[in-house]
Design a protein around this motif. Structure first.
Motif, PDB file in Angstrom:
ATOM      1  N   GLU A 146      52.426 -12.008  80.785  1.00 39.76           N
ATOM      2  CA  GLU A 146      53.013 -12.934  81.667  1.00 39.76           C
ATOM      3  C   GLU A 146      53.977 -12.118  82.205  1.00 39.76           C
ATOM      4  O   GLU A 146      54.490 -12.145  83.201  1.00 39.76           O
ATOM      5  CB  GLU A 146      53.389 -14.366  80.751  1.00 39.76           C
ATOM      6  CG  GLU A 146      54.415 -15.301  81.657  1.00 39.76           C
ATOM      7  CD  GLU A 146      53.294 -15.776  82.711  1.00 39.76           C
ATOM      8  OE1 GLU A 146      53.787 -16.782  83.274  1.00 39.76           O
ATOM      9  OE2 GLU A 146      52.133 -15.530  82.732  1.00 39.76           O
TER      10      GLU A 146
ATOM     11  N   ARG B  84      51.771 -14.290  92.088  1.00 40.16           N
ATOM     12  CA  ARG B  84      52.363 -15.672  92.265  1.00 40.16           C
ATOM     13  C   ARG B  84      51.314 -16.780  93.149  1.00 40.16           C
ATOM     14  O   ARG B  84      52.110 -17.659  93.520  1.00 40.16           O
ATOM     15  CB  ARG B  84      53.759 -15.444  93.008  1.00 40.16           C
ATOM     16  CG  ARG B  84      54.766 -14.995  91.989  1.00 40.16           C
ATOM     17  CD  ARG B  84      56.028 -14.243  92.811  1.00 40.16           C
ATOM     18  NE  ARG B  84      57.262 -14.174  91.903  1.00 40.16           N
ATOM     19  CZ  ARG B  84      57.365 -13.282  91.083  1.00 40.16           C
ATOM     20  NH1 ARG B  84      56.275 -12.600  90.498  1.00 40.16           N
ATOM     21  NH2 ARG B  84      58.427 -13.451  90.209  1.00 40.16           N
TER      22      ARG B  84
ATOM     23  N   ALA C  28      49.411 -19.594  93.637  1.00 42.53           N
ATOM     24  CA  ALA C  28      49.310 -20.688  93.057  1.00 42.53           C
ATOM     25  C   ALA C  28      47.808 -21.128  92.797  1.00 42.53           C
ATOM     26  O   ALA C  28      47.333 -22.026  91.979  1.00 42.53           O
ATOM     27  CB  ALA C  28      50.270 -22.120  93.712  1.00 42.53           C
TER      28      ALA C  28
ATOM     29  N   TYR D 281      46.928 -18.949  89.788  1.00 43.88           N
ATOM     30  CA  TYR D 281      47.760 -19.451  88.455  1.00 43.88           C
ATOM     31  C   TYR D 281      48.428 -20.683  88.244  1.00 43.88           C
ATOM     32  O   TYR D 281      49.036 -20.947  87.194  1.00 43.88           O
ATOM     33  CB  TYR D 281      48.907 -18.267  88.282  1.00 43.88           C
ATOM     34  CG  TYR D 281      48.289 -16.743  88.287  1.00 43.88           C
ATOM     35  CD1 TYR D 281      47.991 -16.363  86.986  1.00 43.88           C
ATOM     36  CD2 TYR D 281      48.232 -15.952  89.473  1.00 43.88           C
ATOM     37  CE1 TYR D 281      47.580 -15.028  86.770  1.00 43.88           C
ATOM     38  CE2 TYR D 281      47.884 -14.863  89.287  1.00 43.88           C
ATOM     39  CZ  TYR D 281      47.462 -14.370  87.885  1.00 43.88           C
ATOM     40  OH  TYR D 281      46.881 -12.857  87.765  1.00 43.88           O
TER      41      TYR D 281
ATOM     42  N   PRO E 236      49.969 -24.391  89.909  1.00 42.31           N
ATOM     43  CA  PRO E 236      51.368 -24.825  90.746  1.00 42.31           C
ATOM     44  C   PRO E 236      52.588 -24.180  90.001  1.00 42.31           C
ATOM     45  O   PRO E 236      53.871 -24.296  90.630  1.00 42.31           O
ATOM     46  CB  PRO E 236      51.411 -26.421  90.607  1.00 42.31           C
ATOM     47  CG  PRO E 236      50.495 -26.580  89.600  1.00 42.31           C
ATOM     48  CD  PRO E 236      49.547 -25.517  89.345  1.00 42.31           C
ATOM     49  N   ASP E 237      52.642 -23.639  88.895  1.00 42.34           N
ATOM     50  CA  ASP E 237      53.779 -23.202  88.106  1.00 42.34           C
ATOM     51  C   ASP E 237      53.885 -21.639  88.168  1.00 42.34           C
ATOM     52  O   ASP E 237      54.327 -21.016  87.209  1.00 42.34           O
ATOM     53  CB  ASP E 237      54.023 -23.900  86.651  1.00 42.34           C
ATOM     54  CG  ASP E 237      52.872 -23.379  85.811  1.00 42.34           C
ATOM     55  OD1 ASP E 237      51.893 -22.819  86.195  1.00 42.34           O
ATOM     56  OD2 ASP E 237      53.066 -23.653  84.680  1.00 42.34           O
ATOM     57  N   ALA E 238      53.477 -20.907  89.161  1.00 42.63           N
ATOM     58  CA  ALA E 238      52.919 -19.818  89.084  1.00 42.63           C
ATOM     59  C   ALA E 238      54.316 -18.873  89.107  1.00 42.63           C
ATOM     60  O   ALA E 238      54.318 -17.766  88.976  1.00 42.63           O
ATOM     61  CB  ALA E 238      52.157 -19.145  90.345  1.00 42.63           C
ATOM     62  N   GLU E 239      55.465 -19.419  89.778  1.00 46.41           N
ATOM     63  CA  GLU E 239      56.623 -18.787  89.577  1.00 46.41           C
ATOM     64  C   GLU E 239      57.501 -19.037  88.390  1.00 46.41           C
ATOM     65  O   GLU E 239      58.415 -18.161  88.059  1.00 46.41           O
ATOM     66  CB  GLU E 239      57.520 -19.508  90.832  1.00 46.41           C
ATOM     67  CG  GLU E 239      57.008 -19.619  92.114  1.00 46.41           C
ATOM     68  CD  GLU E 239      57.446 -17.988  92.744  1.00 46.41           C
ATOM     69  OE1 GLU E 239      58.175 -17.094  92.171  1.00 46.41           O
ATOM     70  OE2 GLU E 239      56.908 -17.566  94.063  1.00 46.41           O
ATOM     71  N   ILE E 240      56.904 -19.644  87.313  1.00 46.19           N
ATOM     72  CA  ILE E 240      57.472 -19.856  85.985  1.00 46.19           C
ATOM     73  C   ILE E 240      56.974 -18.733  84.990  1.00 46.19           C
ATOM     74  O   ILE E 240      55.569 -18.594  85.084  1.00 46.19           O
ATOM     75  CB  ILE E 240      57.301 -21.005  85.645  1.00 46.19           C
ATOM     76  CG1 ILE E 240      57.796 -22.238  86.665  1.00 46.19           C
ATOM     77  CG2 ILE E 240      58.116 -21.403  84.412  1.00 46.19           C
ATOM     78  CD1 ILE E 240      59.424 -22.186  86.943  1.00 46.19           C
TER      79      ILE E 240
ATOM     80  N   ARG F  15      55.541 -18.369  81.529  1.00 43.91           N
ATOM     81  CA  ARG F  15      54.854 -19.230  80.645  1.00 43.91           C
ATOM     82  C   ARG F  15      53.607 -18.452  80.072  1.00 43.91           C
ATOM     83  O   ARG F  15      52.413 -18.605  80.427  1.00 43.91           O
ATOM     84  CB  ARG F  15      54.342 -20.614  81.373  1.00 43.91           C
ATOM     85  CG  ARG F  15      53.842 -21.672  80.344  1.00 43.91           C
ATOM     86  CD  ARG F  15      53.510 -22.938  80.890  1.00 43.91           C
ATOM     87  NE  ARG F  15      52.353 -22.904  82.001  1.00 43.91           N
ATOM     88  CZ  ARG F  15      51.263 -23.037  81.702  1.00 43.91           C
ATOM     89  NH1 ARG F  15      50.667 -22.959  80.175  1.00 43.91           N
ATOM     90  NH2 ARG F  15      50.332 -22.984  82.823  1.00 43.91           N
TER      91      ARG F  15
ATOM     92  N   ARG G 217      50.036 -19.914  79.517  1.00 45.92           N
ATOM     93  CA  ARG G 217      48.896 -19.883  80.279  1.00 45.92           C
ATOM     94  C   ARG G 217      47.699 -18.991  79.965  1.00 45.92           C
ATOM     95  O   ARG G 217      46.544 -19.131  80.498  1.00 45.92           O
ATOM     96  CB  ARG G 217      49.480 -19.713  81.701  1.00 45.92           C
ATOM     97  CG  ARG G 217      49.623 -18.169  82.070  1.00 45.92           C
ATOM     98  CD  ARG G 217      50.149 -18.030  83.476  1.00 45.92           C
ATOM     99  NE  ARG G 217      51.519 -18.446  83.786  1.00 45.92           N
ATOM    100  CZ  ARG G 217      51.675 -19.420  84.712  1.00 45.92           C
ATOM    101  NH1 ARG G 217      50.837 -20.056  85.284  1.00 45.92           N
ATOM    102  NH2 ARG G 217      52.745 -19.742  84.744  1.00 45.92           N
TER     103      ARG G 217
END
Length: 513
Positions: free
Chosen positions: A372, A422, A424, A427, A429-433, A435, A438
């Motif tokens: 990640e 990044r 979406a 990865y 909708p939370d690709a900027e986070i 986590r 995943r």
């Protein structure tokens, strides 16, 4: 007799003939390329990031502003959202196709590998690195890879003794009472100590040097400054005018680095020449000798300059990438206690003892965290190749971006890993986070949409070593410190270098049990 411009008829005839020949060659090439493009069903890339289609001068103010704001990389996802996953970028002296399409990247790096080169790196890197695996192409690159590859065997990487010795040096410098410490600086010291131990059989020992002994860290400091010069040397015209660069000063640092490494090259060749027959070696002596990278290279070639250049190349790649990964990851971990606690639960079965190589590889959440971090903050966020012949990209052409694209000889294809990681649609909708979960269930299979270590024939030869080293640090830190707390109130911001790290360092507070 003279014509209207006063030239002799014979000279006029020569000029007309030359111009005619040039026009013929140009037109012939044009029609050949057009036929080639048609045969492959190519359509032009529909969108460009430039308003100025001739020199790309309109890009310069925004680029300079982004550099000053430390957002040169951070702004790229928006470029691709605005202009499409494949678009063109015009420079003053070059035409570039920019893409974040996995199939295009796969084609450049693997399927049509021989259609591209990266030798354009050589002028910037050669003063420090010479000619080695990192900055050459073709047969020379293939020879370098064949020379180096055996030294990254599983047996070499699986010996964790050196890493444990160095982690103790790191622990000795870390406050345990909640005082602020910058891990980024220490991680770079850790990895240069590790890399020099692996390559030369002898660490430079920067972690053991006190602040009063800074002069003894001359190599590490010179290496850092020499890399800054590489970056400045590679800035394209006309942006060079906005950055100062003292080549004489840079050459001083280059010579410090190469002279320092040369002593280990000489020692390696001497060791090879004086080594006893294999039957007279004890098992422990044989294993120890095999773990010295420089000795292995010296045993495979008689060219001392070649060995020096390859050692410089591997040192650059090995030290910076791992330190950047650790710095970026711990910046994020310090801001999320839940992730740190989950890591601690995973390593609890060790009951405080160092992990074995097999145990380290079986720690899934440690691997997820590294994956990640490399996704969200890839240490090499952007790369490019230059076409050495007319070729084709599979997608990106036409108004829908689904048709093949003709790539003429001399065109640069730039692929932006930071922006691709990044997406979406790959990865979520939370690709900027950040986590790590995943990656847990194995359903996420981005293949060429995830490229932390490059791909194809030039995939990073030391990636297993880098992940082993980084994973070991994560596990031992999670065992040693109950609390990891951020002392940086702001978000992660980029620091531009050969690899990307946090601009403000990795300032944390650590509390032991």
């Amino acid at each position: 007799m003279h014509n209207l411009v006063g030239l002799p008829p014979s000279l006029v005839l020569v000029l007309v003939t030359v111009l005619g020949a040039i026009a013929y060659v140009f037109l012939k090439g044009y029609f050949i390329r057009r036929q080639f493009a048609r045969a492959h069903g190519c359509q032009p890339v529909a969108r460009s990031a430039n308003k100025d289609p001739f020199f790309g001068l309109d890009m310069i103010p925004g680029t300079i502003r982004a550099l000053k704001e430390n957002r040169l990389i951070a702004r790229t996802p928006e470029f691709y959202r605005r202009y499409g996953n494949t678009h063109t970028v015009r420079g003053l002296i070059s035409q570039q196709i920019a893409t974040i399409e996995p199939e295009n990247i796969k084609t450049v790096l693997s399927l049509n590998f021989k259609d591209y080169r990266l030798g354009f790196r050589l002028p910037s890197f050669k003063p420090l690195l010479g000619e080695g695996i990192f900055d050459t192409d073709g047969e020379q690159w293939a020879s370098s890879r064949a020379l180096i590859r055996p030294s990254f065997s599983r047996d070499q990487v699986a010996d964790l003794t050196t890493l444990e010795n160095l982690i103790q040096d790191l622990f000795a410098l870390l406050p345990r009472d909640g005082r602020t410490v910058d891990l980024q600086e220490l991680f770079f010291q850790y990895t240069i100590d590790s890399a020099t131990e692996f390559l030369f059989g002898q660490s430079v020992g920067t972690l053991k040097k006190s602040q009063s002994e800074q002069s003894e860290r001359g190599f590490a400091e010179a290496f850092y400054n020499a890399q800054k010069a590489i970056l400045t040397r590679g800035i394209p015209f006309p942006l060079k005018f906005f950055f100062s660069h003292d080549e004489a000063e840079a050459e001083k640092y280059n010579q410090i680095c190469r002279t320092f490494v040369q002593q280990f090259v000489d020692e390696a060749f001497q060791a090879v020449e004086l080594k006893k027959p294999e039957t007279e070696q004890s098992d422990s002596e044989t294993k120890r000798r095999k773990r010295i990278f420089s000795h292995e290279l010296a045993a495979r070639t008689t060219d001392r300059t070649r060995v020096l250049d390859e050692l410089m190349n591997v040192l650059l790649a090995g030290r910076d990438t791992t330190a950047s990964l650790l710095s970026n990851l711990f910046f994020v971990l310090a801001k999320d206690p839940a992730i740190w606690e989950k890591l601690q639960r995973e390593v609890a079965f060790l009951e405080g003892r160092p992990p074995t190589y097999t145990e380290l590889n079986n720690m899934k959440y440690v691997q997820c965290c590294m994956n990640e971090s490399l996704r969200l903050h890839p240490v090499v966020p952007r790369n490019q190749r230059e076409a050495i012949r007319d070729t084709v990209l599979p997608v990106g052409g036409g108004t829908d971006g689904l048709s093949p694209v003709f790539v003429s000889k001399g065109t640069f294809v730039s692929y932006n890993v930071y922006a691709m990681h990044r997406r979406a649609d790959i990865y979520g909708p939370d690709a900027e986070i950040f986590r790590p979960e995943r990656w847990e269930d194995g359903k996420l299979q981005p293949r060429w949409g995830y490229l932390p270590f490059n791909g194809g024939p030039r995939i990073c030869i030391g990636q297993r070593y880098a992940l082993t080293e980084a994973g070991y640090v994560i596990v031992r830190m999670a065992q040693e410190f109950r609390v990891l707390e951020s002392r940086d109130p702001g978000p992660w911001e980029e620091s531009r270098g050969l690899t990307v790290t946090s601009r403000n360092g990795t300032k944390v507070a650590l509390t032991a049990d």
